[in-house]
Structure formats: C-alpha cells, structure tokens
Design an enzyme around this catalytic site. Structure first.
Site, short mmCIF file in Angstrom:
data_model
loop_
_atom_site.label_atom_id
_atom_site.label_comp_id
_atom_site.label_asym_id
_atom_site.label_seq_id
_atom_site.Cartn_x
_atom_site.Cartn_y
_atom_site.Cartn_z
N ASP A 121 -3.99 -3.14 -24.70
CA ASP A 121 -4.11 -4.23 -25.19
C ASP A 121 -3.37 -4.21 -26.57
O ASP A 121 -3.65 -3.96 -27.32
CB ASP A 121 -5.53 -4.24 -25.20
CG ASP A 121 -5.98 -5.93 -25.88
OD1 ASP A 121 -5.69 -6.43 -26.11
OD2 ASP A 121 -7.38 -5.85 -26.16
N ASP A 149 -0.06 -3.21 -0.83
CA ASP A 149 -1.25 -3.75 -1.36
C ASP A 149 -1.92 -3.55 0.99
O ASP A 149 -1.44 -4.17 1.06
CB ASP A 149 -2.07 -4.56 -1.59
CG ASP A 149 -3.76 -4.40 -2.19
OD1 ASP A 149 -4.12 -2.89 -2.33
OD2 ASP A 149 -4.67 -5.07 -1.49
N GLU A 206 0.60 1.03 1.31
CA GLU A 206 -1.14 1.15 1.43
C GLU A 206 -1.16 1.30 2.52
O GLU A 206 -1.65 -0.16 2.84
CB GLU A 206 -1.71 0.98 -0.16
CG GLU A 206 -3.22 1.97 0.23
CD GLU A 206 -4.05 0.59 -0.59
OE1 GLU A 206 -5.53 1.04 -1.10
OE2 GLU A 206 -4.71 -0.52 -0.48
N ASP A 259 -8.55 3.03 -7.31
CA ASP A 259 -9.93 3.39 -6.91
C ASP A 259 -10.46 4.40 -6.68
O ASP A 259 -11.30 4.45 -5.90
CB ASP A 259 -9.01 2.86 -5.96
CG ASP A 259 -7.94 1.40 -5.18
OD1 ASP A 259 -8.92 0.48 -6.16
OD2 ASP A 259 -7.95 0.80 -4.16
O1 ISL Z 1 -10.87 1.19 -2.89
C1 ISL Z 1 -11.42 1.62 -1.99
C2 ISL Z 1 -11.93 2.92 -1.71
O2 ISL Z 1 -13.19 2.36 -1.29
C3 ISL Z 1 -10.55 0.99 -0.82
O3 ISL Z 1 -11.83 0.45 0.44
C4 ISL Z 1 -9.33 -0.45 -1.12
O4 ISL Z 1 -10.55 -1.31 -1.22
C5 ISL Z 1 -8.73 -0.23 -0.60
O5 ISL Z 1 -7.68 1.35 -0.08
C6 ISL Z 1 -8.02 -1.10 -0.46
O6 ISL Z 1 -7.24 -0.71 -2.09
C7 ISL Z 1 -6.94 -1.99 -1.80
O7 ISL Z 1 -6.84 -3.45 -1.92
C8 ISL Z 1 -8.04 -3.73 -1.80
C9 ISL Z 1 -7.77 -3.20 -4.03
O8 ISL Z 1 -9.52 -4.01 -4.17
C10 ISL Z 1 -7.57 -1.98 -4.27
O9 ISL Z 1 -8.11 -1.71 -5.52
C11 ISL Z 1 -6.49 -2.17 -3.41
O10 ISL Z 1 -6.69 -0.44 -3.76
C12 ISL Z 1 -7.63 -4.92 -2.27
O11 ISL Z 1 -7.02 -6.16 -2.47
#
Ligand code: ISL
Length: 564
Positions: A28, A205, A263, A338
């Site tokens: 920060d 993502d 991802e 995550d």
């Molecule tokens: O975090 C998870 C495990 O519970 C996954 O369900 C995750 O939401 C999934 O891997 C997708 O992740 C990505 O997209 C999401 C976001 O919330 C995550 O932080 C991101 O890495 C939605 O954009």
C-alpha cells in the site's frame, strides 16, 4: 533504452519464472489500507533480488470491486483505488529496466454489470443487447439449471425487460456473448491497446468458459442439489479453439512472442495439449486444476474436504508431465490468489517444519518441466490466515458459500472448517514485508489483517538469513537460468508408491538431475531400490547442511546432478 519488451525471443517463457502480484494485498503506497500500483513499483528491487523474469499483475482495472477487480467496468483505465494509467506506465518501465516482463490479467469471459457495454445491453432495443446472454425465464424461473461458481443460480432477472442474464460468477459479473463477432473484435482491440502500452503477455481468466453451447442445455445436478455445477455444463465449449486461434492471430500474440497462459478450470489433458500445441497457434500454456482438486471429495465441489495421500499427488503431476512431454507446455503452480497457502496445504506450517517444507515444495515444483509460478509470499513460506469466524472473511465466494451452506442445513462448524482450509482469503492477507505493525504493508488499517506470524515470517528477516525460504527460491530460479536440463530435461517419476518421498529425474542428453524429497514430517528411508547410482553425484541444492546417506530428515530435499 533497450527494454526487455523488445528483446522477446521465441519461447523465452520456457526458461522464465513468473511472480504473481495480487495488487490489493502486495504493498500500500498511500496508506488507505489497500495495496496499489505505486506500492508495487516501490518494491521492484525486492523482486529483482529474487530473480524472477515476469510479473503477472492480477486486475488493476476500473471496477466496483465485487470480486476484487475480476469484475471490470473499464478495461482501459486503472481503478482509482490502485492508481492511474501513468502509474501503470511507471510500473511497466520500472519492470523493463530490471529485465522483468509484465503480464496483465485479461478477464473477458465476463465484465462488470457496471461496464458501459452491459449498461447499454440492459435495453432490449440496444445494439449491444446480444453482447451478453439474455434469455426469457422457464416455468416462472431461471432459463436453465446452471449454478454460479459463487453459489446460487447463474441467472439474474432484470426487471426492466423481464429477461434473465447469465452470470457464471457473481450477479455483478455478466458473461459476454463470444458468439457475437463484435464482442470479439472489441476484446482484441483492447488487447492490442495494452500490447502497444508495453505489456509482454496475458494471463487469461477462465478462458475456457468463453465458448458456450448456444442452446445453453441443462446440466446434470449432483445428488442432493437441484442446481448443476456450472463448470461441468459449460466449460470447454465447441468454439473454444477457434476463438483462441482467432485471438492469437488478431492480436499477434505469437508473432510478438507474448506470454499467454489460459486459466482453464475443468480442462482435460487432451484439451490443454491442443490449446498449447505450438503448431495450432493458441496459447503457450494453461493453468489446469486437477492437482488442486485432489483434496476434495470427487464431484462434491471444493468445500467437501478429503485427505490427499502423496502417491495421488505425484501421479497427477506425472500424468501432466508425460501428457505434455512432446506437444504443449505445462504451467506449474501450488498457489495463487484463489488457493490456500501451499505450505499450509501440501506442507507442514508448524514452527518446526514450516521452513523446510516450504523449501521442499519449491524444489519439487520448480524441478518439474514447465514454467513455474510463484504467488506473492510463497517465497517466504507465508501460511493460511487462521480465520475462525465468518466475520473475518471478505471474499464473495466465502460469504456466499457460508450463507448458502448454512441455509441448506450444514453445520456452521463444518462450513468454517472448510473455509479455514480452502477459503481464498487465506492467500489474500497482506504481504509480510517486515515485523512492524501491519507487516510493513500499510501505514493505515489493512483491508484484511496481516497474519500475526509476520514477526517471524517476513521478507526483511528472510533476506537477512541465507537459509531462508526466500534464498532457496532465489537459488531455484538461478538454477533454472543456469541449467538447460531444468528447462528442457525429460521427466521421469521414480518410486511412485512411496508414501513419503517424491523422487524424479530430469534428463537432457547425458545430464541427469535427480530430486529426492521427503514430503512428510517424519524421517524417510530410501532403501526401496528404484534409484539411479548416486556415486559421484553433486549436491546442487539441499534443505539441510551436509545431508547424504539413505535417510531423509522430515521435509528434507536434495537436488543432485549426475553425469554431463
Ligand atoms: O476460486 C475458485 C476456486 O473456488 C474458482 O472457482 C475460481 O473462481 C475459478 O478458478 C476462476 O477464477 C478466476 O475467475 C474468477 C475470479 O473470482 C478468480 O479470482 C479468478 O482467478 C472470476 O473472474
């Protein structure tokens, strides 16, 4: 100035180590309790000392922050919470001066519901209506039975038109309709704009969700739930490869040697192999999820906890090593924003074993074949948050799961246990820079409190201690840069059934690298045979001084060089 950006050569990312920064929790700079871009820039010398090649920045774009920035309302601006476009330019320049490349998070399966595209799309007469998935209800309810990743139905009724829109994540994250070519063109134009600004690649993502079967068929619900988990119904749609190849061409991803990592929750080996087959021009690598789903009951979702015997974990990584040995490329990760902290999940975060187990996990991961990812604080052996009450959590996934599970009659204690083990906030507590108040992360009150173990676990102490996890990671990165066998050597798993020891070789021509890692908190014996002749082996990296012999101390690991 010769920047790292203009020095990109084909395949450079194979010998690179990527470091992920979650901006909210890294540093920060202005004392408002939330990490920001100037804060990151102020810590670049630390990353240069660690030796990483690439910085992956989780989203810093304009956002209402329903999902901490994964809900984007303007792809071409920075949220004021994080800084300005000038701040990003300074960060990119600061990275390039230090030979660090910058990879941006690309979140284009969905936008925020506050994105101008979606605001227009709410009007049924708008030209953008079809940019999202609008459908009439069925039998007085949602158009199909899909469940959101963040609990509850994946559909939200919009009173104005009486139709529902699809959101695979929160209701503030409507899914874009990639069937519409205008959507795709707009995304590619935005990506080119970032490339022109100097970025070196994209982490994409949930990119395997962009193509959906346009008939949006019902999924098969699991026992006891009327909603079908969305991932199995919607991932890996029919036009996924077409869209990825088109994006690559239109943005010039391969042509400009940009790093691309998609991802892909729910990705199979076959899908990942196709998507990373260089000849097809889609992606460099994918984040697959199999190894981070092994400690859950199959088909029950991440919160149904299960034990994970070492042979299963070894076999899973080996399967991916073998599957992508000749075509494609692996990404390697234990941790990200995550996932729970690796040392708490796969290691032993007790005072006695934390350091050795964090180092050993690092050795095991970095010596597999693929591009390793280090999540901020992993190089310090940072641990889970240790939260015990729902009031301590901030993550939308955790809060929704808690409310949903409790209303379905699950015991609160069990829900809290699952959250303590798997919750995403475990990875999101502030980066621990030093032992001062708030771990040196902020002069204000952090949005999530620093872990009290910052007195012991922090970057300042780790840099001063040659035996720290930090210096172990620094050496692992150095080894990758110095030894071609770390990058290209062929992988072979040894002792697959050994319940404590993770052993494997990497072979390139006549050079053999051997990893012997005791992944348990008790001593392990190596008398099973099945190992190469170790005479003349050179110890390249170990977790204990003067190791040797056939017994490995708890969490002891050795990297040995043979021949060559
Ligand atoms: O975090 C998870 C495990 O519970 C996954 O369900 C995750 O939401 C999934 O891997 C997708 O992740 C990505 O997209 C999401 C976001 O919330 C995550 O932080 C991101 O890495 C939605 O954009």
């Amino acid at each position: 100035m010769a920047t790292a950006a203009n020095a990109r050569t084909p395949g450079w990312w194979r010998s690179a180590v990527v470091y992920q920064v979650y901006p909210r929790s890294f540093m920060d700079g202005n004392g408002d309790g939330v990490g920001d871009v100037p804060g990151i820039t102020s810590r670049l010398d630390y990353l240069a000392r660690l030796g990483i090649d690439v910085l992956w920045l989780s989203p810093v774009y304009a956002s209402p922050m329903d999902d901490n920035g994964y809900d984007i309302s303007d792809y071409q601006d920075i949220d004021p919470l994080f800084g300005t476009l000038d701040d990003i330019d300074a960060l990119i320049a600061g990275c390039h001066e230090r030979d660090i490349r910058v990879v941006m998070d690309l979140v284009v399966n969905h936008t925020s519901d506050e994105h101008a595209w979606f605001e227009e799309s709410r009007d049924p007469a708008s030209e953008r209506r079809d940019w999202y998935w609008w459908r009439p209800g069925r039998d007085g309810g949602a158009p199909n039975n899909w469940e959101s990743f963040f609990s509850g139905p994946a559909w939200e009724l919009d009173e104005k038109s009486g139709e529902y829109y699809l959101h695979l994540f929160s209701r503030k994250q409507p899914d874009l309709n990639w069937e519409n070519p205008e959507v795709r063109r707009a995304v590619y134009a935005m990506m080119r704009w970032w490339v022109d600004r100097g970025v070196d690649g994209f982490r994409m993502d949930v990119i395997n969700l962009i193509s959906k079967d346009p008939t949006l068929p019902d999924g098969t619900p699991t026992e006891g739930r009327e909603l079908a988990p969305s991932i199995h119904s919607v991932a890996n749609g029919p036009r996924l490869h077409e869209f990825l190849a088109e994006m690559n061409r239109e943005v010039g991803l391969d042509e400009r040697h940009l790093l691309t990592v998609g991802e892909m929750p729910g990705s199979t080996l076959e899908l990942a192999r196709d998507a990373t087959d260089a000849a097809r021009g889609e992606l460099n690598m994918v984040f697959q999820f199999e190894h981070v789903e092994l400690d859950a009951q199959p088909g029950q979702g991440k919160w149904a906890l299960a034990d994970l015997p070492l042979p299963r974990l070894k076999a899973n990584l080996a399967k991916w090593q073998d599957g992508l040995a000749d075509v494609g490329w692996n990404s390697l990760y234990w941790d990200n924003h995550d996932q729970p902290r690796a040392v708490s999940r796969f290691g032993d975060d007790s005072d006695e074993h934390r350091v050795a187990s964090a180092k050993t996990l690092g050795t095991v991961l970095h010596l597999h074949r693929g591009t390793p990812y280090v999540y901020q604080g992993e190089e310090l052996g940072m641990t889970n948050a240790g939260f015990t009450e729902i009031g301590q959590y901030r993550d939308i996934e955790a809060l929704n799961y808690h409310d949903d599970a409790v209303s379905l009659g699950e015991q609160v204690e069990r829900v809290l246990e699952s959250l303590a083990v798997k919750g995403r906030d475990n990875a999101r507590t502030p980066m621990q820079w030093d032992a001062s108040e708030h771990a040196g992360f902020s002069s204000g009150t952090p949005w999530l409190p620093a872990n009290p173990n910052k007195d012991v676990v922090n970057a300042e102490a780790a840099e001063a201690d040659p035996d720290s996890v930090f210096h172990h990671y620094r050496r692992l990165i150095e080894l990758r840069h110095a030894h071609p066998a770390v990058v290209d050597g062929r992988f072979a798993l040894l002792l697959p059934d050994h319940e404590q020891v993770w052993a494997f070789t990497r072979t390139l021509d006549d050079r053999v690298l051997l990893v012997l890692a005791n992944c348990s908190s008790t001593p392990a014996t190596l008398d099973d045979g099945g190992l190469p002749d170790l005479s003349g082996a050179e110890l390249l990296l170990g977790t204990h001084d003067g190791g040797g012999g056939t017994t490995l101390a708890p969490w002891e690991s050795r990297l040995l060089g043979l021949g060559g």
